[in-house]
Design a protein around this motif. Structure first.
Motif, PDB file in Angstrom:
ATOM      1  N   LEU A  33       0.855  -1.182   0.000  1.00 41.45           N
ATOM      2  CA  LEU A  33       0.000   0.000   0.000  1.00 41.45           C
ATOM      3  C   LEU A  33       0.890   1.230   0.000  1.00 41.45           C
ATOM      4  N   GLY A  34       0.533   2.221  -0.788  1.00 43.43           N
ATOM      5  CA  GLY A  34       1.324   3.448  -0.804  1.00 43.43           C
ATOM      6  C   GLY A  34       1.048   4.278  -2.032  1.00 43.43           C
ATOM      7  N   PHE A  35       2.124   4.794  -2.634  1.00 39.13           N
ATOM      8  CA  PHE A  35       1.998   5.666  -3.803  1.00 39.13           C
ATOM      9  C   PHE A  35       2.816   5.117  -4.965  1.00 39.13           C
ATOM     10  N   TYR A  36       2.288   5.327  -6.158  1.00 35.21           N
ATOM     11  CA  TYR A  36       3.030   5.032  -7.388  1.00 35.21           C
ATOM     12  C   TYR A  36       3.255   6.358  -8.083  1.00 35.21           C
ATOM     13  N   HIS A  37       4.520   6.795  -8.143  1.00 37.61           N
ATOM     14  CA  HIS A  37       4.740   8.047  -8.862  1.00 37.61           C
ATOM     15  C   HIS A  37       5.090   7.737 -10.302  1.00 37.61           C
ATOM     16  N   THR A  38       4.372   8.420 -11.179  1.00 34.06           N
ATOM     17  CA  THR A  38       4.309   8.031 -12.590  1.00 34.06           C
ATOM     18  C   THR A  38       5.145   8.928 -13.492  1.00 34.06           C
ATOM     19  N   GLN A 116      12.646  16.786  -2.330  1.00 34.14           N
ATOM     20  CA  GLN A 116      11.720  17.301  -1.322  1.00 34.14           C
ATOM     21  C   GLN A 116      10.319  16.723  -1.540  1.00 34.14           C
ATOM     22  N   TRP A 117       9.921  16.593  -2.794  1.00 37.39           N
ATOM     23  CA  TRP A 117       8.612  16.032  -3.128  1.00 37.39           C
ATOM     24  C   TRP A 117       8.526  14.571  -2.684  1.00 37.39           C
ATOM     25  N   LEU A 118       9.565  13.796  -3.002  1.00 39.71           N
ATOM     26  CA  LEU A 118       9.589  12.390  -2.602  1.00 39.71           C
ATOM     27  C   LEU A 118       9.602  12.250  -1.075  1.00 39.71           C
ATOM     28  N   GLN A 119      10.343  13.113  -0.400  1.00 39.92           N
ATOM     29  CA  GLN A 119      10.382  13.079   1.061  1.00 39.92           C
ATOM     30  C   GLN A 119       9.017  13.413   1.653  1.00 39.92           C
ATOM     31  N   ALA A 120       8.273  14.286   0.988  1.00 37.32           N
ATOM     32  CA  ALA A 120       6.921  14.607   1.451  1.00 37.32           C
ATOM     33  C   ALA A 120       6.025  13.368   1.373  1.00 37.32           C
ATOM     34  N   LEU A 121       6.171  12.574   0.321  1.00 37.25           N
ATOM     35  CA  LEU A 121       5.403  11.329   0.215  1.00 37.25           C
ATOM     36  C   LEU A 121       5.724  10.399   1.379  1.00 37.25           C
ATOM     37  N   GLU A 122       7.013  10.289   1.691  1.00 36.24           N
ATOM     38  CA  GLU A 122       7.417   9.447   2.820  1.00 36.24           C
ATOM     39  C   GLU A 122       6.812   9.944   4.123  1.00 36.24           C
ATOM     40  N   ARG A 123       6.919  11.244   4.359  1.00 36.71           N
ATOM     41  CA  ARG A 123       6.414  11.803   5.624  1.00 36.71           C
ATOM     42  C   ARG A 123       4.921  11.573   5.780  1.00 36.71           C
ATOM     43  N   VAL A 124       4.180  11.668   4.688  1.00 37.80           N
ATOM     44  CA  VAL A 124       2.731  11.440   4.762  1.00 37.80           C
ATOM     45  C   VAL A 124       2.443   9.995   5.160  1.00 37.80           C
ATOM     46  N   LEU A 125       3.132   9.043   4.559  1.00 42.20           N
ATOM     47  CA  LEU A 125       2.908   7.635   4.922  1.00 42.20           C
ATOM     48  C   LEU A 125       3.296   7.375   6.373  1.00 42.20           C
ATOM     49  N   ILE A 126       4.410   7.933   6.812  1.00 42.30           N
ATOM     50  CA  ILE A 126       4.850   7.755   8.199  1.00 42.30           C
ATOM     51  C   ILE A 126       3.832   8.367   9.156  1.00 42.30           C
ATOM     52  N   ARG A 127       3.327   9.550   8.830  1.00 43.77           N
ATOM     53  CA  ARG A 127       2.338  10.219   9.688  1.00 43.77           C
ATOM     54  C   ARG A 127       1.060   9.388   9.793  1.00 43.77           C
ATOM     55  N   LEU A 128       0.582   8.900   8.666  1.00 40.75           N
ATOM     56  CA  LEU A 128      -0.629   8.074   8.678  1.00 40.75           C
ATOM     57  C   LEU A 128      -0.403   6.778   9.448  1.00 40.75           C
ATOM     58  N   ASP A 129       0.794   6.208   9.291  1.00 38.62           N
ATOM     59  CA  ASP A 129       1.129   4.983  10.010  1.00 38.62           C
ATOM     60  C   ASP A 129       1.130   5.238  11.515  1.00 38.62           C
ATOM     61  N   ALA A 149       8.011   3.383  -8.446  1.00 39.68           N
ATOM     62  CA  ALA A 149       8.012   4.129  -9.705  1.00 39.68           C
ATOM     63  C   ALA A 149       8.454   3.218 -10.820  1.00 39.68           C
ATOM     64  N   TYR A 150       7.992   3.546 -12.017  1.00 40.90           N
ATOM     65  CA  TYR A 150       8.317   2.698 -13.169  1.00 40.90           C
ATOM     66  C   TYR A 150       9.786   2.785 -13.549  1.00 40.90           C
ATOM     67  N   ASP A 151      10.469   3.858 -13.171  1.00 40.61           N
ATOM     68  CA  ASP A 151      11.824   4.095 -13.669  1.00 40.61           C
ATOM     69  C   ASP A 151      12.879   4.080 -12.569  1.00 40.61           C
ATOM     70  N   GLU A 152      12.565   3.517 -11.422  1.00 37.95           N
ATOM     71  CA  GLU A 152      13.539   3.434 -10.344  1.00 37.95           C
ATOM     72  C   GLU A 152      14.026   1.999 -10.186  1.00 37.95           C
ATOM     73  N   THR A 153      15.251   1.868  -9.743  1.00 37.22           N
ATOM     74  CA  THR A 153      15.771   0.530  -9.484  1.00 37.22           C
ATOM     75  C   THR A 153      15.174  -0.023  -8.190  1.00 37.22           C
ATOM     76  N   GLU A 154      15.224  -1.323  -8.069  1.00 36.23           N
ATOM     77  CA  GLU A 154      14.730  -1.975  -6.861  1.00 36.23           C
ATOM     78  C   GLU A 154      15.552  -1.566  -5.640  1.00 36.23           C
ATOM     79  N   ALA A 155      16.833  -1.276  -5.850  1.00 34.48           N
ATOM     80  CA  ALA A 155      17.685  -0.848  -4.728  1.00 34.48           C
ATOM     81  C   ALA A 155      17.202   0.483  -4.160  1.00 34.48           C
TER      82      ALA A 155
END
Length: 198
Positions: A33-38, A116-129, A149-155
């Motif tokens: 569960l989370g976000f898919y950035h496209t 900063q945008w990606l970190q905001a996504l993380e903070r939102v999930l952490i806050r909701l958790d 994301a479709y263009d990020e490595t698994e690492a």
């Protein structure tokens, strides 16, 4: 309040309503569960269930064992990817504001803004958790919070997963991601060797 702060607050409000509904509707069948950035400043609510994974693996991948992790972790194969997006209409508008590209900024500044945008996504999930949105009637240790994301490595994806999940979740998905990372590294090494031998 700057654009990132405004976006984060908007995303938080939308995600709280949207994810509460997803958890209510799918409960113990959820595994991610989370976000898919496209691409650019654009995202969709992302989740998958064990039932959908089983069906997609059977129908799209013919139960080929080597493809199981692809079916499990590739959001493009999640049948639910476009659903519940109506809960994120305000977030979509906030994304448009962030995506108003200023071509005069340096690459370094643009990269900082993107992080900063990606970190905001993380903070939102952490806050909701922290607020218990992902433990309301379900076993939190069975659900991996993720930003994929479709263009990020698994690492890269796994490093983010490590920051936003408890140890029990990380233990359950560690082998998956280590296997995918090793597979990608092997393919890249073979491609490099072939290039060098040309």
């Amino acid at each position: 309040m700057n654009n990132i702060e405004n976006f984060e607050q908007t995303l938080y409000l939308d995600a709280k309503a949207g994810f509460t509904k997803i958890v209510h509707d799918h409960g113990h069948d959820l595994y991610v569960l989370g976000f898919y950035h496209t691409g650019s400043y654009s995202l969709l609510p992302m989740f998958n269930t064990l039932s959908d994974l089983k069906e997609v693996f059977e129908e799209e991948y013919d139960n080929e064992e080597d493809d199981f992790l692809l079916a499990k972790w590739n959001p493009d194969d999640f049948p639910s990817l476009e659903t519940y997006s109506e809960y994120f209409s305000s977030t979509e508008e906030a994304c448009y504001e962030l995506n108003d590209t200023d071509f005069s900024v340096t690459d370094e500044h643009a990269q900082q803004h993107w992080q900063q945008w990606l970190q905001a996504l993380e903070r939102v999930l952490i806050r909701l958790d922290t607020e218990g949105v992902f433990t309301n009637g379900i076993n939190r240790n069975k659900v991996t919070l993720a930003i994929l994301a479709y263009d990020e490595t698994e690492a890269v994806q796994f490093e983010r997963i490590k920051r936003i999940n408890p140890p029990a979740v990380l233990e359950s998905v560690k082998t998956d991601f280590e296997t995918m990372i090793a597979s990608r590294n092997k393919v890249e090494q073979l491609a490099m060797a072939e290039f060098e031998n040309m």
